[in-house]
Design a protein around this motif. Structure first.
Motif, PDB file in Angstrom:
ATOM      1  N   PHE A  52       3.457 -10.753  -7.705  1.00  0.00           N
ATOM      2  CA  PHE A  52       3.773 -11.100  -9.096  1.00  0.00           C
ATOM      3  C   PHE A  52       5.268 -11.364  -9.275  1.00  0.00           C
ATOM      4  O   PHE A  52       5.661 -12.302  -9.983  1.00  0.00           O
ATOM      5  N   ILE A  53       6.103 -10.570  -8.628  1.00  0.00           N
ATOM      6  CA  ILE A  53       7.551 -10.776  -8.716  1.00  0.00           C
ATOM      7  C   ILE A  53       7.940 -12.115  -8.093  1.00  0.00           C
ATOM      8  O   ILE A  53       8.780 -12.848  -8.631  1.00  0.00           O
ATOM      9  N   LEU A  54       7.318 -12.447  -6.967  1.00  0.00           N
ATOM     10  CA  LEU A  54       7.573 -13.763  -6.356  1.00  0.00           C
ATOM     11  C   LEU A  54       7.193 -14.888  -7.318  1.00  0.00           C
ATOM     12  O   LEU A  54       7.884 -15.911  -7.395  1.00  0.00           O
ATOM     13  N   PHE A  55       6.089 -14.694  -8.033  1.00  0.00           N
ATOM     14  CA  PHE A  55       5.668 -15.703  -9.011  1.00  0.00           C
ATOM     15  C   PHE A  55       6.713 -15.853 -10.120  1.00  0.00           C
ATOM     16  O   PHE A  55       7.023 -16.971 -10.548  1.00  0.00           O
ATOM     17  N   LEU A  56       7.278 -14.731 -10.568  1.00  0.00           N
ATOM     18  CA  LEU A  56       8.269 -14.764 -11.654  1.00  0.00           C
ATOM     19  C   LEU A  56       9.555 -15.479 -11.229  1.00  0.00           C
ATOM     20  O   LEU A  56      10.202 -16.134 -12.053  1.00  0.00           O
ATOM     21  N   ILE A  57       9.926 -15.354  -9.963  1.00  0.00           N
ATOM     22  CA  ILE A  57      11.196 -15.941  -9.504  1.00  0.00           C
ATOM     23  C   ILE A  57      10.974 -17.241  -8.722  1.00  0.00           C
ATOM     24  O   ILE A  57      11.880 -17.732  -8.056  1.00  0.00           O
ATOM     25  N   ARG A  58       9.775 -17.805  -8.837  1.00  0.00           N
ATOM     26  CA  ARG A  58       9.427 -18.975  -8.035  1.00  0.00           C
ATOM     27  C   ARG A  58      10.345 -20.168  -8.280  1.00  0.00           C
ATOM     28  O   ARG A  58      10.573 -20.992  -7.388  1.00  0.00           O
ATOM     29  N   LYS A  59      10.873 -20.298  -9.491  1.00  0.00           N
ATOM     30  CA  LYS A  59      11.722 -21.453  -9.819  1.00  0.00           C
ATOM     31  C   LYS A  59      13.202 -21.209  -9.532  1.00  0.00           C
ATOM     32  O   LYS A  59      14.018 -22.120  -9.663  1.00  0.00           O
ATOM     33  N   LYS A  60      13.519 -19.980  -9.166  1.00  0.00           N
ATOM     34  CA  LYS A  60      14.911 -19.659  -8.864  1.00  0.00           C
ATOM     35  C   LYS A  60      15.254 -20.166  -7.472  1.00  0.00           C
ATOM     36  O   LYS A  60      14.622 -19.803  -6.483  1.00  0.00           O
TER      37      LYS A  60
END
Length: 300
Positions: A52-60
């Motif tokens: 889930f954290i990877l999903f949240l920072i996917r655009k970074k």
């Protein structure tokens, strides 16, 4: 609250929560849970959070260009630093007290110095050598009473936990150049996912397939380890290092053995002898002195 004070708060909370892991493992072992099963629970329960954290920072965007070999190195470091280190640690806790486990793990900064000398030929100073010598004298004193018990497996348990410290130190030495490329959050999530993959493969090969037949407290301890002794402290420590720097944070790490011993006393009724307490203080002094000297050298 100032940035530095916040960093100290995050660091203390992170160290204490990480230290609770050994106590939870020992509590779960009271239900005759298999070591590999318990490690599998810990990693699988934490896996959705990291995804889930990877999903949240996917655009970074990454901080540097990432090539395919970087992912191969990341997988290797996840294998060494989270899978092997955790597996050796969980195995060792079958044979030794939670307090002794934390004292052994606490020597990993001395192993980092040795590995840096071995791999990068970075000279070990006289001050570092003395600090390391003091630290291991403290470890020997801590184990002296335990070795008096005939037929116990404290040496095996101590050796397994030492292997955990060696593999974790290897991860720290080897991954330092890679973390800045991915960023702390992305690197940690990828490494944890890689280690979970390794544990699943290990279980498919050597597991007893009895993971669905334990009493509910075993799963509760697995979930608690995943959230309170893995997920939350990993980000608290990252936040503390960001505000204090790695050298300053390493000094806070001396709280680790103390908090584990206190928690083990409260929840496991573990008691350390006078000499073991003396040995613990010597270990803490040696590692803290080594960390302070490393900080001074970095500034020089």
């Amino acid at each position: 609250m100032s940035n530095k004070s916040l960093g100290i708060l995050y660091g203390v909370l992170g160290v204490v929560l990480f230290s609770s892991k050994a106590v939870m493992v020992k509590l779960a072992y009271r239900y005759d849970v298999d070591t590999l099963d318990l490690l599998l629970f810990r990693m699988l329960f934490s896996l959705p959070f990291y995804i889930f954290i990877l999903f949240l920072i996917r655009k970074k965007a990454a901080k540097a260009k990432i090539v395919p070999t970087d992912y191969a190195w990341l997988f290797l470091f996840g294998f060494v630093g989270y899978y092997l280190a955790s597996y050796f640690d969980f195995l060792g806790l079958n044979y030794i007290k939670a307090g002794l486990e934390r004292i052994i793990l606490f020597v990993y900064p001395t192993i980092v110095v040795f590995l840096t000398w071995l791999i990068f030929r970075k000279k070990i100073t006289q001050v570092q050598f003395i600090a390391i010598l003091v630290t291991y004298v403290g470890v020997l004193i801590t184990f002296w009473d335990e070795l008096d018990v005939a037929g116990n497996k404290v040496l095996l348990g101590g050796f397994l936990v030492l292997l955990s410290a060696v593999t974790y130190a290897s991860y720290l030495v080897g991954s330092g150049w890679l973390i800045p490329k991915f960023g702390v959050l992305r690197f940690t999530c990828y490494a944890m996912i890689a280690s979970t993959f390794c544990i699943v493969i290990h279980y498919l090969v050597a597991g007893n397939w009895d993971f669905a037949n334990y009493p509910w407290p075993v799963y509760a301890y697995g979930l608690a380890m995943a959230i309170f002794a893995t997920l939350i402290p990993s980000f608290l420590v990252s936040a503390a290092i960001e505000r204090l720097g790695a050298s300053n944070f390493s000094i806070l790490g001396s709280l680790g053995p103390i908090s584990t011993i206190l928690l083990a006393f409260v929840f496991l009724d573990e008691k350390l002898t006078y000499w073991q307490l003396v040995g613990m203080l010597i270990v803490i002094f040696g590692v803290t002195y080594l960390s302070i000297q490393g900080k001074k050298r970095a500034k020089a």
